[in-house]
Scaffold this motif. Structure first.
Motif, PDB file in Angstrom:
ATOM      1  N   ASN A 176      22.640  14.389  54.823  1.00 40.17           N
ATOM      2  CA  ASN A 176      23.715  13.777  54.035  1.00 40.17           C
ATOM      3  C   ASN A 176      23.177  12.673  53.132  1.00 40.17           C
ATOM      4  O   ASN A 176      23.610  12.518  51.977  1.00 40.17           O
ATOM      5  CB  ASN A 176      24.793  13.215  54.959  1.00 40.17           C
ATOM      6  CG  ASN A 176      25.544  14.313  55.701  1.00 40.17           C
ATOM      7  OD1 ASN A 176      25.624  15.445  55.219  1.00 40.17           O
ATOM      8  ND2 ASN A 176      26.081  13.988  56.865  1.00 40.17           N
ATOM      9  N   GLU A 179      21.512  14.273  50.248  1.00 39.54           N
ATOM     10  CA  GLU A 179      22.505  14.755  49.283  1.00 39.54           C
ATOM     11  C   GLU A 179      23.125  13.588  48.523  1.00 39.54           C
ATOM     12  O   GLU A 179      23.321  13.661  47.297  1.00 39.54           O
ATOM     13  CB  GLU A 179      23.582  15.549  50.021  1.00 39.54           C
ATOM     14  CG  GLU A 179      23.066  16.863  50.610  1.00 39.54           C
ATOM     15  CD  GLU A 179      24.142  17.590  51.391  1.00 39.54           C
ATOM     16  OE1 GLU A 179      25.259  17.038  51.499  1.00 39.54           O
ATOM     17  OE2 GLU A 179      23.865  18.698  51.890  1.00 39.54           O
ATOM     18  N   SER A 180      23.438  12.496  49.259  1.00 42.81           N
ATOM     19  CA  SER A 180      24.005  11.317  48.592  1.00 42.81           C
ATOM     20  C   SER A 180      23.030  10.744  47.580  1.00 42.81           C
ATOM     21  O   SER A 180      23.418  10.317  46.480  1.00 42.81           O
ATOM     22  CB  SER A 180      24.371  10.254  49.633  1.00 42.81           C
ATOM     23  OG  SER A 180      25.329  10.747  50.545  1.00 42.81           O
ATOM     24  N   GLU A 181      21.754  10.746  47.953  1.00 43.00           N
ATOM     25  CA  GLU A 181      20.748  10.253  47.019  1.00 43.00           C
ATOM     26  C   GLU A 181      20.694  11.122  45.773  1.00 43.00           C
ATOM     27  O   GLU A 181      20.535  10.628  44.646  1.00 43.00           O
ATOM     28  CB  GLU A 181      19.383  10.231  47.717  1.00 43.00           C
ATOM     29  CG  GLU A 181      18.276   9.617  46.871  1.00 43.00           C
ATOM     30  CD  GLU A 181      16.960   9.552  47.625  1.00 43.00           C
ATOM     31  OE1 GLU A 181      15.955   9.138  47.024  1.00 43.00           O
ATOM     32  OE2 GLU A 181      16.944   9.909  48.824  1.00 43.00           O
ATOM     33  N   TYR A 183      23.251  12.875  44.586  1.00 44.26           N
ATOM     34  CA  TYR A 183      24.438  12.540  43.796  1.00 44.26           C
ATOM     35  C   TYR A 183      24.239  11.230  43.036  1.00 44.26           C
ATOM     36  O   TYR A 183      24.632  11.090  41.867  1.00 44.26           O
ATOM     37  CB  TYR A 183      25.659  12.426  44.709  1.00 44.26           C
ATOM     38  CG  TYR A 183      26.056  13.729  45.367  1.00 44.26           C
ATOM     39  CD1 TYR A 183      25.855  14.954  44.719  1.00 44.26           C
ATOM     40  CD2 TYR A 183      26.622  13.735  46.634  1.00 44.26           C
ATOM     41  CE1 TYR A 183      26.217  16.145  45.317  1.00 44.26           C
ATOM     42  CE2 TYR A 183      26.987  14.922  47.247  1.00 44.26           C
ATOM     43  CZ  TYR A 183      26.780  16.127  46.587  1.00 44.26           C
ATOM     44  OH  TYR A 183      27.138  17.297  47.183  1.00 44.26           O
ATOM     45  N   THR A 184      23.627  10.259  43.717  1.00 44.99           N
ATOM     46  CA  THR A 184      23.397   8.960  43.068  1.00 44.99           C
ATOM     47  C   THR A 184      22.469   9.111  41.871  1.00 44.99           C
ATOM     48  O   THR A 184      22.695   8.515  40.806  1.00 44.99           O
ATOM     49  CB  THR A 184      22.796   7.975  44.081  1.00 44.99           C
ATOM     50  OG1 THR A 184      23.684   7.841  45.197  1.00 44.99           O
ATOM     51  CG2 THR A 184      22.585   6.611  43.454  1.00 44.99           C
TER      52      THR A 184
END
Length: 225
Positions: A176, A179-181, A183-184
């Motif tokens: 996660n 994935e967040s990285e 998106y960032t």
């Protein structure tokens, strides 16, 4: 030349084994001298030590027997005689050890008798009962140890299961985060693109305004000419 070197090496090894055997013989003789003064468990322990010393002496004799063919001819007769004497001494010590080990009364002390009395039988029965009690206690301790081992195994199995679950949770959290990285990173790229477009639009707007101002100035200037 090689045969001479082998003969010299054989003589040295034979002498080394012989010296070691004499030390073992002396130790064995000392143990045999002590055994008659002992009884019961100390006597059994001394006999076991003497038996180990006797086995060591036999092994050294075997090594000496292997080295005898490598002894040079002139010395072979003397070596054979020394070997026979040593073997005879070891055999004598072995017979003495066998005699001492077969003395059951000395081994078991006053408890042993060919014709036990009622008191002796009672004492032997009590000793058997005591031995049975000790055996039962030992069995109980073994059962407890086995139970504790099973409980420990269950705890270990549960701990491994918990660790596996935690590992899966950590892996999911890590995924996660990745994935967040991602998106960032994409958001940052989008914002940078928007900032570049805004800067471009601002430059274009300033250029248009500047052109209009210049055009107005030119028109005004043309009217007053």
């Amino acid at each position: 030349m090689a045969d001479i070197m082998d003969s010299e090496a054989g003589s040295e090894r034979f002498a080394s084994y012989e010296a070691e055997l004499k030390l073992v013989q002396a130790d064995l003789q000392q143990k045999l001298d002590q055994i008659p003064e002992l009884s019961g468990e100390p006597r059994k322990a001394a006999i076991r030590q003497a038996e180990r010393a006797q086995e060591e002496a036999k092994e050294l004799l075997d090594q000496m027997r292997i080295e005898k063919p490598n002894i040079p001819g002139p010395a072979k007769n003397k070596v054979n005689q020394r070997f026979r004497n040593l073997q005879h001494d070891v055999d004598e010590l072995g017979r003495k050890l066998t005699s001492l080990a077969s003395d059951r009364r000395a081994l078991f002390g006053n408890r042993y008798s060919d014709n036990p009395t009622a008191d002796d039988q009672l004492e032997q029965r009590q000793q058997l009962l005591s031995g049975t009690d000790r055996l039962e206690r030992s069995s109980g301790r073994l059962r407890d140890s086995h139970r504790i081992a099973l409980e420990t195994e269950d705890i270990g199995r549960n701990t491994l299961a918990d660790l596996a679950t935690q590992r899966e949770t950590i892996e999911r959290t890590r995924q996660n985060l990745l994935e967040s990285e991602g998106y960032t990173d994409r958001s940052i790229k989008t914002l940078r693109g928007m900032a570049r477009r805004m800067a471009t639009n601002r430059v274009i707007t300033i250029a248009i305004i500047t052109a209009l101002v210049l055009l107005i100035i030119a028109v005004i200037f043309s009217k007053f000419r």
